[in-house]
Design an enzyme around this catalytic site. Sequence first.
Site, PDB file in Angstrom:
ATOM      1  N   GLU A  64       0.829  -1.212   0.000  1.00 10.99           N
ATOM      2  CA  GLU A  64       0.000   0.000   0.000  1.00 10.99           C
ATOM      3  C   GLU A  64       0.861   1.258   0.000  1.00 10.99           C
ATOM      4  OE1 GLU A  64      -2.905  -0.506   3.155  1.00 10.99           O
ATOM      5  OE2 GLU A  64      -3.908  -2.097   2.009  1.00 10.99           O
ATOM      6  N   TYR A  68      -3.202   6.432  -1.829  1.00 12.43           N
ATOM      7  CA  TYR A  68      -3.843   5.108  -1.887  1.00 12.43           C
ATOM      8  C   TYR A  68      -3.806   4.398  -3.251  1.00 12.43           C
ATOM      9  CZ  TYR A  68      -5.829   6.021   2.801  1.00 12.43           C
ATOM     10  OH  TYR A  68      -5.996   6.276   4.127  1.00 12.43           O
ATOM     11  N   GLU A  75      -1.685 -10.140  -5.803  1.00  9.01           N
ATOM     12  CA  GLU A  75      -1.639 -10.960  -7.021  1.00  9.01           C
ATOM     13  C   GLU A  75      -0.779 -10.289  -8.094  1.00  9.01           C
ATOM     14  OE1 GLU A  75      -4.258 -10.005  -5.242  1.00  9.01           O
ATOM     15  OE2 GLU A  75      -6.011 -11.284  -5.574  1.00  9.01           O
TER      16      GLU A  75
HETATM   17  N1  THU Z   1      -6.122  -6.504  -2.258  1.00  7.74           N
HETATM   18  C1  THU Z   1      -5.289  -7.448  -2.799  1.00  7.74           C
HETATM   19  O1  THU Z   1      -4.099  -7.508  -2.483  1.00  7.74           O
HETATM   20  N2  THU Z   1      -5.833  -8.296  -3.708  1.00  7.74           N
HETATM   21  C2  THU Z   1      -7.111  -8.258  -4.139  1.00  7.74           C
HETATM   22  O2  THU Z   1      -7.461  -8.942  -5.080  1.00  7.74           O
HETATM   23  C3  THU Z   1      -8.088  -7.420  -3.446  1.00  7.74           C
HETATM   24  C4  THU Z   1      -7.523  -6.367  -2.577  1.00  7.74           C
HETATM   25  C5  THU Z   1      -5.533  -5.543  -1.322  1.00  7.74           C
HETATM   26  C6  THU Z   1      -5.460  -4.143  -1.846  1.00  7.74           C
HETATM   27  C7  THU Z   1      -5.403  -3.342  -0.573  1.00  7.74           C
HETATM   28  O3  THU Z   1      -4.053  -3.285  -0.150  1.00  7.74           O
HETATM   29  C8  THU Z   1      -6.199  -4.188   0.418  1.00  7.74           C
HETATM   30  O4  THU Z   1      -6.302  -5.477  -0.151  1.00  7.74           O
HETATM   31  C9  THU Z   1      -7.598  -3.667   0.701  1.00  7.74           C
HETATM   32  O5  THU Z   1      -8.298  -3.460  -0.473  1.00  7.74           O
END
Ligand code: THU
Length: 160
Positions: A64, A68, A75
Site C-alpha cells: 500500500e 492510496y 496478485e
Molecule cells: N487486495 C489485494 O491484495 N488483492 C485483491 O485482489 C483485493 C484487494 C488488497 C489491496 C489493498 O491493499 C487491500 O487489499 C484492501 O483493499
Amino acid sequence: MANKLSVHIDVDVLDPAELTAEEQKAMQLAQEAANDAYAPYSNFLVGAALLLEDGTLFKGSNQENAAYPSGLCAERTALFALSAQHPKAKIKLLAVTARRRHEHEHLAAMPCGACRQVMAEYEYKQKEPIPVLLQAADGKFIRFKSVGDLLPFQFTPEHL
Ligand code: THU
C-alpha cells in the site's frame, strides 16, 4: 429474437485435506506471504503464491501507499515481479489468501477485477491455463480450473 449465450463455470470447493500436496505448499506460501504485506492503511493482509512449472514457488503481498491508488494488490505484485525476473517462467498454479492484521483466521480472498485482467494476460501469454486456488470462508478453498473462469468475456490482445 436475441440469441442466448450462457456461461457455466465449474469450481471445486475443498476442505484443506482435499488439496493436492502442491496446492497445500502454494497456499502455505501465500499465507506466509500475507505476513509480509505492507498494508498499514487497510490492515487487510493479502498473500499470493505462484507455483512454477519447474516446481519453484514465488510470492507476493499487497503493497500500500499513502497515496492510496499507488498501492498494488498481492496478485499483481507477484505476477509482475515474476514476469520481470523470470519472463519465460510458466505458471502452474496461483494461490491467494487474506487475513486481517492481528487476526489468525484466514478470510475469503476474491481477486479484484484489475488482478483478474492481469492474470488473464499471463494466461494468454503462456498459452496454458493457470489454475487459481482461493482461500474461501470457513477454512475452505475454491479451485478454479483457469483464469478464464474468473473472467469470462475477457479483453485479450486479440481484441486490439
Ligand atoms: N487486495 C489485494 O491484495 N488483492 C485483491 O485482489 C483485493 C484487494 C488488497 C489491496 C489493498 O491493499 C487491500 O487489499 C484492501 O483493499
